[in-house]
Design an enzyme around this catalytic site. Sequence first.
Site, PDB file in Angstrom:
ATOM      1  N   HIS A  43      35.016  15.487  38.022  1.00  0.00           N
ATOM      2  CA  HIS A  43      35.968  14.882  38.953  1.00  0.00           C
ATOM      3  C   HIS A  43      35.391  14.628  40.345  1.00  0.00           C
ATOM      4  O   HIS A  43      36.121  14.203  41.241  1.00  0.00           O
ATOM      5  CB  HIS A  43      37.207  15.771  39.050  1.00  0.00           C
ATOM      6  CG  HIS A  43      37.780  16.127  37.714  1.00  0.00           C
ATOM      7  ND1 HIS A  43      38.356  15.193  36.886  1.00  0.00           N
ATOM      8  CD2 HIS A  43      37.829  17.313  37.048  1.00  0.00           C
ATOM      9  CE1 HIS A  43      38.750  15.787  35.762  1.00  0.00           C
ATOM     10  NE2 HIS A  43      38.435  17.061  35.836  1.00  0.00           N
ATOM     11  N   ILE A  71      36.592  10.836  37.328  1.00  0.00           N
ATOM     12  CA  ILE A  71      37.982  10.571  36.969  1.00  0.00           C
ATOM     13  C   ILE A  71      38.895  11.593  37.633  1.00  0.00           C
ATOM     14  O   ILE A  71      38.458  12.667  38.047  1.00  0.00           O
ATOM     15  CB  ILE A  71      38.180  10.602  35.442  1.00  0.00           C
ATOM     16  CG1 ILE A  71      37.876  12.000  34.873  1.00  0.00           C
ATOM     17  CG2 ILE A  71      37.324   9.539  34.764  1.00  0.00           C
ATOM     18  CD1 ILE A  71      38.161  12.138  33.385  1.00  0.00           C
ATOM     19  N   ASP A 100      40.108  23.689  40.294  1.00  0.00           N
ATOM     20  CA  ASP A 100      39.438  23.082  39.143  1.00  0.00           C
ATOM     21  C   ASP A 100      38.156  22.414  39.633  1.00  0.00           C
ATOM     22  O   ASP A 100      38.173  21.294  40.136  1.00  0.00           O
ATOM     23  CB  ASP A 100      40.350  22.059  38.467  1.00  0.00           C
ATOM     24  CG  ASP A 100      39.759  21.545  37.157  1.00  0.00           C
ATOM     25  OD1 ASP A 100      38.521  21.597  36.986  1.00  0.00           O
ATOM     26  OD2 ASP A 100      40.529  21.097  36.287  1.00  0.00           O
ATOM     27  N   GLY A 130      43.357  15.466  34.817  1.00  0.00           N
ATOM     28  CA  GLY A 130      44.586  15.253  34.067  1.00  0.00           C
ATOM     29  C   GLY A 130      45.742  16.059  34.632  1.00  0.00           C
ATOM     30  O   GLY A 130      46.887  15.594  34.673  1.00  0.00           O
TER      31      GLY A 130
END
Length: 291
Positions: free
Chosen positions: A199, A214, A194, A217
């Site tokens: 991120h 961040i 990903d 998820g």
Amino acid sequence: MPIDAAQAVAAEPRSGEITWDRKDVLLYHLGVGAAANPDKRSPATDPDELRYTLESRLHVLPSFATVAGSGSPCVISSLSMPGIDVDLARVLHGGQSLTLHRPIPVAGTATATGRIAAVYDKGKAAVLVMRTEAADADGPLWTSDAQIFVRGEGGWGGDRGPSARLDPPTGAPDRTVERPIREDQALLYRLSGDWNPLHADPDFAKVAGFERPILHGLCTYGMTLKAVVDTLLGGDVTRVRSYTTRFAGVVYPGETLRIRMWHTPESTRVAVSAAERDDAPVLADTIVEHS
């Protein structure tokens, strides 16, 4: 409108071959915190952790399905399907569900078929349901649905779709565990496929409305499933039948996940929060179905 719901749902599915081996599985397990369990005195050599980190004892955490073959057809590539033209900075992963048809092998080759299963109008956002079905020579392996929020793309009068909200669990949780997140957790996890700059790139994160990058998820998703398996299922990954969550809030590298579990013989309800931010919700409406 950059999203044409009818065209997106009617588009031909995209299929491709995916492959993975033990190195991919080991990297994924490290990315979701294997060998970093604070409840263990020597987690790196603990037999329970070696099931995730040593090839001679290796089993596969079912959430690995979300990255197997680098997640192809992945969420980012699905955003270029017919009828969809959106700004990646407006995209957030809203929820994830996974159904296991049988245990995932340590190494394998499969055909992954991805399509837009639904497009919902939430007013201020559109929600894309991206479905991936994987099968190998022996039959179906897993089916996963990613619910993707695209901010600013709703309001065309379309179907709002079903509500993912569940009544909260009642009573005190059966177990509560905490899992610290490494400062470099997102950088490690993204090596499983990903590559969203949200991120890793501070400037991109600020454009997207966050103070800093961040955590994925799906990294929290994997860390949470590992906690349930290790705490309540005797470390047996083959007991997991399905796993569903709603991403209720962000978590930052360096924070601590507080994972609360309400357990029954057939399923476990889970709530995950950021311990340092007054238990700000991170995962909600989360259910692990198991044997």
